[in-house]
Design a protein around this motif. Structure first.
Motif, PDB file in Angstrom:
ATOM      1  N   UNK A 188       0.822  -1.212   0.000  1.00 35.20           N
ATOM      2  CA  UNK A 188       0.000   0.000   0.000  1.00 35.20           C
ATOM      3  C   UNK A 188       0.852   1.256   0.000  1.00 35.20           C
ATOM      4  N   UNK A 189       1.968   1.207   0.693  1.00 33.24           N
ATOM      5  CA  UNK A 189       2.849   2.371   0.777  1.00 33.24           C
ATOM      6  C   UNK A 189       3.726   2.534  -0.460  1.00 33.24           C
ATOM      7  N   UNK A 190       3.769   1.526  -1.314  1.00 30.51           N
ATOM      8  CA  UNK A 190       4.702   1.543  -2.438  1.00 30.51           C
ATOM      9  C   UNK A 190       4.471   2.695  -3.413  1.00 30.51           C
ATOM     10  N   UNK A 191       3.256   3.171  -3.553  1.00 31.64           N
ATOM     11  CA  UNK A 191       2.977   4.265  -4.489  1.00 31.64           C
ATOM     12  C   UNK A 191       3.077   5.651  -3.851  1.00 31.64           C
ATOM     13  N   UNK A 192       3.225   5.724  -2.542  1.00 35.66           N
ATOM     14  CA  UNK A 192       3.329   7.031  -1.884  1.00 35.66           C
ATOM     15  C   UNK A 192       4.511   7.859  -2.381  1.00 35.66           C
ATOM     16  N   UNK A 225       3.471   9.446  -5.609  1.00 39.41           N
ATOM     17  CA  UNK A 225       2.484  10.502  -5.397  1.00 39.41           C
ATOM     18  C   UNK A 225       3.151  11.765  -4.857  1.00 39.41           C
ATOM     19  N   UNK A 226       4.024  11.606  -3.893  1.00 43.15           N
ATOM     20  CA  UNK A 226       4.728  12.758  -3.313  1.00 43.15           C
ATOM     21  C   UNK A 226       5.565  13.465  -4.372  1.00 43.15           C
ATOM     22  N   UNK A 227       6.266  12.702  -5.201  1.00 45.40           N
ATOM     23  CA  UNK A 227       7.093  13.281  -6.264  1.00 45.40           C
ATOM     24  C   UNK A 227       6.242  14.074  -7.253  1.00 45.40           C
ATOM     25  N   UNK A 228       5.110  13.506  -7.658  1.00 44.22           N
ATOM     26  CA  UNK A 228       4.229  14.191  -8.607  1.00 44.22           C
ATOM     27  C   UNK A 228       3.703  15.484  -8.006  1.00 44.22           C
ATOM     28  N   UNK A 229       3.309  15.448  -6.751  1.00 38.94           N
ATOM     29  CA  UNK A 229       2.775  16.652  -6.098  1.00 38.94           C
ATOM     30  C   UNK A 229       3.865  17.710  -5.937  1.00 38.94           C
ATOM     31  N   UNK A 231       4.832  18.840  -9.480  1.00 41.68           N
ATOM     32  CA  UNK A 231       3.673  19.228 -10.288  1.00 41.68           C
ATOM     33  C   UNK A 231       3.872  18.782 -11.745  1.00 41.68           C
ATOM     34  N   UNK A 232       4.321  17.539 -11.863  1.00 37.70           N
ATOM     35  CA  UNK A 232       4.600  16.972 -13.181  1.00 37.70           C
ATOM     36  C   UNK A 232       4.232  15.493 -13.161  1.00 37.70           C
ATOM     37  N   UNK A 233       3.331  15.124 -14.050  1.00 35.83           N
ATOM     38  CA  UNK A 233       2.909  13.726 -14.136  1.00 35.83           C
ATOM     39  C   UNK A 233       3.045  13.196 -15.555  1.00 35.83           C
ATOM     40  N   UNK A 234       3.869  13.858 -16.348  1.00 30.66           N
ATOM     41  CA  UNK A 234       3.970  13.494 -17.760  1.00 30.66           C
ATOM     42  C   UNK A 234       4.535  12.095 -17.995  1.00 30.66           C
ATOM     43  N   UNK A 235       5.278  11.552 -17.039  1.00 27.97           N
ATOM     44  CA  UNK A 235       5.865  10.219 -17.209  1.00 27.97           C
ATOM     45  C   UNK A 235       4.952   9.088 -16.737  1.00 27.97           C
ATOM     46  N   UNK A 236       3.806   9.427 -16.184  1.00 26.69           N
ATOM     47  CA  UNK A 236       2.900   8.398 -15.674  1.00 26.69           C
ATOM     48  C   UNK A 236       1.958   7.899 -16.763  1.00 26.69           C
ATOM     49  N   UNK A 256      -6.017   6.726  -6.491  1.00 26.09           N
ATOM     50  CA  UNK A 256      -7.018   7.683  -6.973  1.00 26.09           C
ATOM     51  C   UNK A 256      -6.428   9.095  -6.920  1.00 26.09           C
ATOM     52  N   UNK A 257      -5.718   9.407  -5.851  1.00 33.66           N
ATOM     53  CA  UNK A 257      -5.044  10.711  -5.757  1.00 33.66           C
ATOM     54  C   UNK A 257      -4.023  10.875  -6.884  1.00 33.66           C
ATOM     55  N   UNK A 258      -3.271   9.829  -7.160  1.00 33.67           N
ATOM     56  CA  UNK A 258      -2.294   9.861  -8.246  1.00 33.67           C
ATOM     57  C   UNK A 258      -3.000  10.041  -9.595  1.00 33.67           C
ATOM     58  N   UNK A 259      -4.127   9.375  -9.778  1.00 36.82           N
ATOM     59  CA  UNK A 259      -4.914   9.486 -11.010  1.00 36.82           C
ATOM     60  C   UNK A 259      -5.400  10.924 -11.207  1.00 36.82           C
ATOM     61  N   UNK A 260      -5.877  11.536 -10.138  1.00 40.04           N
ATOM     62  CA  UNK A 260      -6.326  12.930 -10.196  1.00 40.04           C
ATOM     63  C   UNK A 260      -5.150  13.842 -10.522  1.00 40.04           C
TER      64      UNK A 260
END
Length: 86
Positions: free
Chosen positions: A16-20, A23-27, A30-35, A74-78
């Motif tokens: 569960x913690x593996x994607x945190x 998410x923190x890096x994207x926030x 403010x860049x999610x172009x590689x996802x 879901x937060x990462x998706x948003x």
């Protein structure tokens, strides 16, 4: 021998913690172009099915760990749609 519930809780917590960090890096950046939004959506659907399975089996470690993972993803998706072009 390790208790099954402890094993389930530890495994669920780690996965569960593996994607945190992502998410923190994207926030922060403010860049999610590689996802890949498709990968995130498939992961959310799979995790949601695990939550459903946990309810059917009345297994709290499965329910809680996967529900938390759904929330993170879901937060990462948003964030993907908020920051995809930056």
């Amino acid at each position: 021998m390790i208790n099954e519930n402890i094993l389930g809780i530890v495994a669920g917590t780690l996965t569960s913690l593996s994607m945190l960090p992502q998410l923190i890096k994207v926030i922060r950046e403010k860049n999610a172009s590689d996802l890949s939004w498709v990968m995130i959506l498939v992961l959310i659907l799979g995790l949601s099915l695990w939550v459903w399975y946990g309810f059917l089996k009345n297994e709290l470690p499965i329910i809680f760990s996967n529900a938390f993972a759904v929330l993170v993803n879901v937060c990462l998706f948003i964030c993907y749609f908020m920051y995809k072009n930056k």
